[in-house]
Design a protein around this motif. Structure first.
Motif, PDB file in Angstrom:
ATOM      1  N   VAL A  60      51.347 -29.989   3.260  1.00  0.00           N
ATOM      2  CA  VAL A  60      51.257 -30.619   4.578  1.00  0.00           C
ATOM      3  C   VAL A  60      49.896 -30.252   5.158  1.00  0.00           C
ATOM      4  N   LEU A  61      49.174 -31.246   5.595  1.00  0.00           N
ATOM      5  CA  LEU A  61      47.911 -30.991   6.282  1.00  0.00           C
ATOM      6  C   LEU A  61      48.208 -31.004   7.774  1.00  0.00           C
ATOM      7  N   ILE A  62      47.753 -29.975   8.467  1.00  0.00           N
ATOM      8  CA  ILE A  62      47.949 -29.977   9.922  1.00  0.00           C
ATOM      9  C   ILE A  62      46.580 -30.113  10.565  1.00  0.00           C
ATOM     10  N   HIS A  63      46.406 -31.203  11.266  1.00  0.00           N
ATOM     11  CA  HIS A  63      45.111 -31.496  11.886  1.00  0.00           C
ATOM     12  C   HIS A  63      45.349 -31.726  13.375  1.00  0.00           C
ATOM     13  N   SER A  64      44.680 -30.933  14.184  1.00  0.00           N
ATOM     14  CA  SER A  64      44.907 -30.980  15.639  1.00  0.00           C
ATOM     15  C   SER A  64      46.402 -30.869  15.945  1.00  0.00           C
ATOM     16  N   GLN A  65      47.047 -29.968  15.246  1.00  0.00           N
ATOM     17  CA  GLN A  65      48.480 -29.673  15.416  1.00  0.00           C
ATOM     18  C   GLN A  65      49.427 -30.801  15.018  1.00  0.00           C
ATOM     19  N   LYS A  66      48.877 -31.847  14.378  1.00  0.00           N
ATOM     20  CA  LYS A  66      49.761 -32.924  13.896  1.00  0.00           C
ATOM     21  C   LYS A  66      49.904 -32.816  12.379  1.00  0.00           C
TER      22      LYS A  66
ATOM     23  N   TRP B  82      41.784 -59.890   4.733  1.00  0.00           N
ATOM     24  CA  TRP B  82      41.831 -60.874   5.809  1.00  0.00           C
ATOM     25  C   TRP B  82      41.847 -60.134   7.154  1.00  0.00           C
ATOM     26  N   THR B  83      40.676 -59.690   7.546  1.00  0.00           N
ATOM     27  CA  THR B  83      40.586 -58.828   8.730  1.00  0.00           C
ATOM     28  C   THR B  83      40.614 -59.634  10.039  1.00  0.00           C
ATOM     29  N   ASP B  84      40.520 -60.956   9.941  1.00  0.00           N
ATOM     30  CA  ASP B  84      40.523 -61.786  11.161  1.00  0.00           C
ATOM     31  C   ASP B  84      41.891 -61.817  11.844  1.00  0.00           C
ATOM     32  N   GLY B  85      42.945 -61.859  11.059  1.00  0.00           N
ATOM     33  CA  GLY B  85      44.287 -61.987  11.635  1.00  0.00           C
ATOM     34  C   GLY B  85      44.757 -60.697  12.275  1.00  0.00           C
ATOM     35  N   PRO B  86      45.973 -60.683  12.822  1.00  0.00           N
ATOM     36  CA  PRO B  86      46.527 -59.456  13.400  1.00  0.00           C
ATOM     37  C   PRO B  86      46.598 -58.367  12.331  1.00  0.00           C
ATOM     38  N   SER B  87      46.409 -57.117  12.733  1.00  0.00           N
ATOM     39  CA  SER B  87      46.434 -56.019  11.764  1.00  0.00           C
ATOM     40  C   SER B  87      47.846 -55.739  11.274  1.00  0.00           C
ATOM     41  N   ILE B  88      47.958 -55.370  10.024  1.00  0.00           N
ATOM     42  CA  ILE B  88      49.250 -54.931   9.480  1.00  0.00           C
ATOM     43  C   ILE B  88      49.392 -53.419   9.719  1.00  0.00           C
ATOM     44  N   LEU B  89      48.398 -52.656   9.321  1.00  0.00           N
ATOM     45  CA  LEU B  89      48.422 -51.209   9.585  1.00  0.00           C
ATOM     46  C   LEU B  89      47.721 -50.908  10.907  1.00  0.00           C
ATOM     47  N   PRO B  90      48.118 -49.815  11.565  1.00  0.00           N
ATOM     48  CA  PRO B  90      47.408 -49.413  12.796  1.00  0.00           C
ATOM     49  C   PRO B  90      45.968 -49.012  12.451  1.00  0.00           C
ATOM     50  N   SER B  91      45.106 -48.911  13.451  1.00  0.00           N
ATOM     51  CA  SER B  91      43.713 -48.533  13.159  1.00  0.00           C
ATOM     52  C   SER B  91      43.518 -47.012  13.181  1.00  0.00           C
ATOM     53  N   ASP B  92      44.290 -46.298  13.991  1.00  0.00           N
ATOM     54  CA  ASP B  92      44.137 -44.846  14.088  1.00  0.00           C
ATOM     55  C   ASP B  92      44.624 -44.150  12.798  1.00  0.00           C
ATOM     56  N   PRO B  93      43.797 -43.251  12.222  1.00  0.00           N
ATOM     57  CA  PRO B  93      44.168 -42.606  10.952  1.00  0.00           C
ATOM     58  C   PRO B  93      45.537 -41.902  10.980  1.00  0.00           C
ATOM     59  N   TYR B  94      45.855 -41.220  12.078  1.00  0.00           N
ATOM     60  CA  TYR B  94      47.147 -40.525  12.119  1.00  0.00           C
ATOM     61  C   TYR B  94      48.297 -41.531  12.149  1.00  0.00           C
TER      62      TYR B  94
END
Lengths: 231, 231
Positions: A60-66, B82-94
């Motif tokens: 498990v990687l804990i980054h910024s407590q997540k 196909w980056t124009d359409g709505p995103s499937i995955l969120p953009s934030d890495p976490y």
């Protein structure tokens, strides 16, 4: 530094391929972190159970407590967060899909076959399993030729996603070769992979985090003995 | 248009959750494509065997004559190309890691348990499996609360990765409910998921590609009968 100030922690084990691959990813990106050794097989810590309540597994990687769980997903996370360092995954979508295909194949298809070696009841069963493990390596040899495009690694000039994931099993491949008197990675059958293995093991990112084969073998024998005595 | 001019093809089956989820992804991104129905269980076509020689399974997306296999990886690929359409995955890495965690959990942990329902030898075994399936749904209820942040879908205001992956099993959940006289998605036990299910099934991206429950039930009975007669 107080533990709560530590930004990146890795709950892992020195002997686990899944943990080793995350260490390689962090090393590739030069991410400073605290490594917290967890018990590989039993007596799971409250810290681990809290960080990964669903699977209760390292790493498990804990980054910024997540907490981020599952080694393949942690490598993707590291690649997305620490964008300054060398890339783990390729940038081209088709090459990314190909890299993900092979890492998934390695973890879900090839490694489970290799694990059967331990359970093989007799020489015939063992030979069948070894045949399947080698079949997988022959597929991976073809993947190496395709992905590396004549360069040193699956990832090209530098180690990448497939290198890290397949390479993380090296220690255990060597243990199984040693215990079973086998040769799994063979320069005649899979010359690309055999050459790659040498380059990989002497790579900067790898050699510092890779466990000593003799230490791994000792650990393997200890775990095996403990299993036999508790069976 | 000659087949070789078609840029995007999907080798799939109308009844397969893994194929349905790719159809949803393509629909979300408004990607025109040719859908090629493959035999779900047997008589695999040369086209499929050539496109997915390792796993020999649908779905396979063929884009510019290159095959992409494994439904979760195809969805990531679609999102990246196909980056124009709505995103499937969120953009934030976490949030991406969280979405990947749950889709992996759904496919590798929860669905294999649900598949055991068919094999349960007696009522007691069946009750145990149902208990585990529901345990998984309770975890997914908590994931829904966390990921949706009070909005309609796991993906927020629009359907995203977890919605598509979990939702692709709906048809088969309904079949199992109908055949076994069960209620798996329950408004009291998992109110978030129950409400989500209704919204999901009436969503644009979903309703056009989702098979009729009665047609799926018929297909299920046919396959079951064929298995019994060939056993």
């Amino acid at each position: 530094m107080a533990p709560s100030d530590v930004k990146v922690q890795l709950l892992g084990s020195w002997a686990s391929p899944f943990s080793i691959r995350v260490q390689m990813g962090l090393k590739l990106k030069s991410v400073e972190h605290e490594f917290i050794e967890e018990n590989f097989y039993s007596n799971k810590s409250d810290r681990l159970l809290k960080a990964n309540p669903i699977h209760k597994k390292i790493p498990v990687l804990i980054h910024s407590q997540k907490p981020i769980c599952e080694s393949l997903l942690i490598l993707e996370y590291i690649d997305e967060v620490w964008t300054d360092g060398p890339s783990i995954l390729p940038s081209d979508p088709y090459e990314r899909a190909t890299a993900r295909f092979w890492t998934t194949y390695i973890d879900q298809t090839w490694f489970p076959i290799m694990k059967e070696l331990e359970k093989a009841a007799n020489d015939e069963a063992k030979a069948t399993v070894i045949g399947k493990v080698i079949e997988g390596l022959v597929l991976l040899e073809a993947a190496f030729v395709k992905c590396s495009k004549g360069k040193s690694f699956f990832g090209g000039d530098n180690v990448g996603y497939i290198d890290i994931v397949l390479g993380s099993y090296f220690g255990w491949i060597k243990v199984l070769e040693s215990v079973g008197g086998l040769k799994l990675l063979d320069g005649t059958r899979t010359p690309g992979l055999a050459g790659w293995a040498e380059r990989f093991l002497s790579h900067n990112v790898v050699k510092d985090v890779f466990p000593e084969p003799s230490k791994l073998l000792e650990f393997y024998m200890m775990v095996k003995a403990a299993r036999v005595s508790s069976a």
